[in-house]
Design an enzyme around this catalytic site. Structure first.
Site, PDB file in Angstrom:
ATOM      1  N   CYS A  97     -15.572 -10.984  15.336  1.00 45.73           N
ATOM      2  CA  CYS A  97     -15.675  -9.715  14.606  1.00 45.73           C
ATOM      3  C   CYS A  97     -14.294  -9.285  14.098  1.00 45.73           C
ATOM      4  CB  CYS A  97     -16.347  -8.656  15.487  1.00 45.73           C
ATOM      5  SG  CYS A  97     -16.977  -7.237  14.550  1.00 45.73           S
ATOM      6  N   HIS A 117     -21.271 -11.138  17.301  1.00 42.55           N
ATOM      7  CA  HIS A 117     -20.809 -11.106  18.696  1.00 42.55           C
ATOM      8  C   HIS A 117     -21.560 -12.138  19.541  1.00 42.55           C
ATOM      9  CE1 HIS A 117     -18.151  -7.538  18.679  1.00 42.55           C
ATOM     10  NE2 HIS A 117     -18.902  -7.171  17.645  1.00 42.55           N
ATOM     11  N   GLU A 128     -20.908 -13.015  22.492  1.00 40.18           N
ATOM     12  CA  GLU A 128     -20.836 -12.686  23.922  1.00 40.18           C
ATOM     13  C   GLU A 128     -22.000 -11.842  24.413  1.00 40.18           C
ATOM     14  OE1 GLU A 128     -18.144  -9.522  21.928  1.00 40.18           O
ATOM     15  OE2 GLU A 128     -19.004 -11.483  21.496  1.00 40.18           O
TER      16      GLU A 128
END
Length: 525
Positions: A79, A174, A176
């Protein structure tokens, strides 16, 4: 040991990056984005990950040292991290016409080590698509030299980019977060295949290293530890005891706000079963006196924290040979503390055991768990021989029942709540879900009872009652950052309610909390 460095630009989910890396059995550390290049070189990372963040790359206050791209190691930008990479290496970043927040589908383009073979859907033309989570306003509009696009969306033509020769990758989404379905695979692929890290971060290896480190630090000096009965302090005590044996003395302060029979359990486990020296301090009267009349949750937390330190300081002062103070500080505490110092984190609730140590204690600090996340602490506890049920208990707040009694804390309220809470937990453990074969304590992430300082009218036998109310709370969550209320069977709730009302004299009504987080927090105070 191979290491990954994560530079944090202020994202709310940066800790999840570290979690994903650790899940690949690779050690990593999370540091502020402005970590000096000399410290980065000394850390000697095998690769670097740049986190997301809430700011724009045009804000000069949020720039990492560009020399990190000259270290000859792979870099993954997530990002904001991708935007910083693009701008620093000669690309362009602009404010997007359309902001992307939430679920999105990216279309993979070209072959890359990061994304090749990963897809959630394939269209009729054979194009692979990935379900991801976006959260950005700015976007890359021109790639730096040497990069090619490896994923796109209709509103974001450069959703991911790569310079395979240098091992530089940027993703606008993202990976994660769990919403990005193949995100963990992407991070593991970067860490294990692109960076070439060996998966050597294991508990047996950690125990050997930690024991060696503790012995080197402490030598023949004595250590004291405040044992709360919680997972972190218990595992820290077991690890330190393995390293230095009788050089460790634990001080267990019973403030009258523990769970049912918790004090007895702690003494049996540590003093009798593990042979740890434990000083048991009965301090309920002191804590109740200090809490009398106080109803503000934050003030209650601070009173409990200050009194704990005072009692611990008094008792530890009797151990005149102690040179070290051990704490069960874990990695999220370290990260949050650093964030608070740089004003990048907002205080939601204060931690009673972080920070407020007396300045005149004159003790050196020993924190053997400060590199571990909670799930790793639990794995360590089991590896050290602590009972599985104890290590995998649900989280319990540092101030104990003090923040599960709304309003003023009284001994009478604590005694009622302790019994109600124990019944609820017992029913969760005794009720098995037929679909999964697991009991409901295992299926919930946190469950407890809350004492409400209000009375309601009831009928028991032929008489009218006017007694207190308790609320039951159970949630399901993967990271405690968001949570959904647990959809417990009505039969379980009915049994718990019936038992509490019949067995706990002074309670005549039980309610169940069906609030999610957000908007509510998991704890009531």
């Amino acid at each position: 040991m191979d290491k990954i460095l994560i530079l944090d630009f202020g994202s709310q989910v940066t800790q999840l990056i570290a979690r994903r890396v650790r899940e690949a059995h690779v050690y990593c550390e999370l540091h502020s984005f402005d970590m000096p290049i000399e410290e980065i070189q000394a850390f000697a990372p095998k690769a670097i990950i740049l986190s997301g963040g809430p700011n724009s790359v045009y804000e000069s206050d949020y720039q990492a040292d560009p020399k990190l791209f000259e270290l000859g190691v792979p870099v993954l930008g997530i990002c904001y991290g991708m935007q910083f990479m693009a701008q620093t290496l000669g690309g362009k970043v602009e404010s997007g016409d359309k902001r992307e927040f939430g679920y999105a589908q990216i279309k993979a383009r070209h072959h890359s080590k990061l994304l090749e073979g990963l897809q959630d859907q394939i269209d009729d033309a054979g194009n692979g698509f990935l379900d991801v989570w976006m959260s950005h306003g700015d976007k890359v509009t021109q790639l730096p030299a040497g990069f090619q696009v490896i994923a796109e969306t209709p509103s974001c033509p450069y959703a991911a980019m790569a310079d395979e020769a240098r091992g530089f990758y940027g993703v606008q989404f993202h990976p994660e977060v769990t919403h990005t379905k193949r995100g963990t695979e992407m991070i593991h692929r970067f860490v294990l295949h692109v960076a070439g890290c060996k998966p050597s971060w294991t508990m047996p290896n950690y125990i050997d290293e930690a024991v060696k480190k503790i012995r080197e630090q402490v030598g023949d000096e004595e250590v004291i530890l405040g044992l709360s009965g919680g997972v972190d302090s218990s595992v820290a005590a077991a690890l330190i005891h393995r390293a230095i044996g009788d050089q460790l003395t634990c001080v267990f302060v019973d403030h009258g706000l523990l769970r049912l029979n918790e004090g007895k359990m702690v003494m049996e486990m540590f003093a009798q079963n593990l042979g740890v020296k434990v000083v048991h301090v009965q301090a309920e009267a002191d804590f109740m006196a200090k809490l009398a009349g106080e109803t503000d949750p934050e003030k209650k937390r601070k009173i409990i924290g200050a009194e704990f330190i005072e009692v611990f300081d008094r008792e530890s002062g009797k151990l005149t040979n102690a040179k070290w103070l051990a704490q069960g500080t874990i990695y999220p505490d370290v990260i949050e503390s650093a964030g608070a110092k740089t004003k990048k984190a907002h205080t939601i609730k204060s931690h009673h055991n972080v920070g407020g140590l007396p300045e005149d204690m004159n003790l050196k600090l020993l924190e053997p768990l400060r590199e571990l996340f909670k799930d790793e602490v639990r794995q360590l506890g089991v590896a050290l021989g602590l009972p599985h049920d104890m290590v995998y208990r649900h989280p319990f707040p540092g101030p104990g029942l003090g923040v599960r009694i709304l309003g003023e804390v009284k001994k009478e309220y604590a005694d009622l709540l302790r019994q109600a809470d124990a019944i609820f937990i017992e029913e969760l453990r005794n009720t098995v879900d037929e679909k999964t074969g697991k009991n409901w304590y295992e299926l919930t992430s946190q469950a407890f009872a809350v004492f409400l300082p209000v009375k309601s009218v009831g009928v028991m036998g032929d008489g009218r009652t006017y007694d207190y109310v308790v609320a039951l709370r159970a949630v399901v969550t993967s990271d405690f950052m968001t949570a959904h209320w647990a959809e417990l069977p009505y039969s379980l709730l009915g049994r718990a309610s019936n038992r509490i009302i019949n067995e706990v004299r002074g309670i005549n009504r039980v309610v169940y909390d069906v609030s999610g987080k957000p908007p509510a927090t998991i704890e009531w105070e």
